[in-house]
Design a protein around this motif. Structure first.
Motif, PDB file in Angstrom:
ATOM      1  N   SER A   1       0.834  -1.201   0.000  1.00 23.49           N
ATOM      2  CA  SER A   1       0.000   0.000   0.000  1.00 23.49           C
ATOM      3  C   SER A   1       0.864   1.245   0.000  1.00 23.49           C
ATOM      4  O   SER A   1       1.969   1.252   0.545  1.00 23.49           O
TER       5      SER A   1
ATOM      6  N   VAL B   1       0.863   4.932   1.499  1.00 24.61           N
ATOM      7  CA  VAL B   1       0.214   5.765   2.503  1.00 24.61           C
ATOM      8  C   VAL B   1       0.602   7.208   2.194  1.00 24.61           C
ATOM      9  O   VAL B   1       1.777   7.567   2.214  1.00 24.61           O
ATOM     10  N   ARG B   2      -0.403   7.983   1.893  1.00 22.56           N
ATOM     11  CA  ARG B   2      -0.174   9.387   1.522  1.00 22.56           C
ATOM     12  C   ARG B   2       0.076  10.247   2.763  1.00 22.56           C
ATOM     13  O   ARG B   2      -0.166   9.809   3.885  1.00 22.56           O
TER      14      ARG B   2
ATOM     15  N   ASP C   1      -1.558  12.620   3.954  1.00 18.78           N
ATOM     16  CA  ASP C   1      -2.773  12.886   4.732  1.00 18.78           C
ATOM     17  C   ASP C   1      -3.258  11.656   5.498  1.00 18.78           C
ATOM     18  O   ASP C   1      -4.279  11.704   6.179  1.00 18.78           O
TER      19      ASP C   1
ATOM     20  N   SER D   1      -4.244   8.775   4.173  1.00 18.50           N
ATOM     21  CA  SER D   1      -5.057   7.872   3.358  1.00 18.50           C
ATOM     22  C   SER D   1      -4.152   6.831   2.704  1.00 18.50           C
ATOM     23  O   SER D   1      -2.987   7.082   2.434  1.00 18.50           O
TER      24      SER D   1
ATOM     25  N   VAL E   1      -3.607   3.836  -0.386  1.00 17.83           N
ATOM     26  CA  VAL E   1      -3.986   3.342  -1.707  1.00 17.83           C
ATOM     27  C   VAL E   1      -3.351   1.970  -1.855  1.00 17.83           C
ATOM     28  O   VAL E   1      -2.136   1.833  -1.713  1.00 17.83           O
TER      29      VAL E   1
END
Length: 78
Positions: free
Chosen positions: A38, A40-41, A43, A45, A47
């Motif tokens: 994944s 992880v941004r 912020d 969140s 993806v």
């Protein structure tokens, strides 16, 4: 062992493609018998770039080719 080898290969590919992004392996307890990657941004969140859940048999389908994950990362970053 196959989890460790696959994680090392994906980590190396991601670091080569985006050296400025940190790569963490299992920052929290992973799901049993799964392999997921994944992004992880900033912020917070997440993806999902790749998941082996629901794939296989054969077992080798549960692990990604590193270049597939790199392409998913590039698409997610825009």
């Amino acid at each position: 062992r196959v989890f460790g080898r696959s994680a090392a290969a994906v980590t190396e590919a991601l670091r080569g493609a985006a050296p400025d992004l940190p790569v963490l392996i299992n920052p929290r307890t992973p799901r049993r018998s799964s392999f997921e990657v994944s992004l992880v941004r900033a912020d917070g969140s997440a993806v999902e770039l790749w998941s082996g859940i629901g794939k296989g048999p054969p077992r080798k389908l549960k692990f990604p080719q590193p270049q597939v994950v790199v392409e998913a990362l590039k698409n997610s970053l825009g």
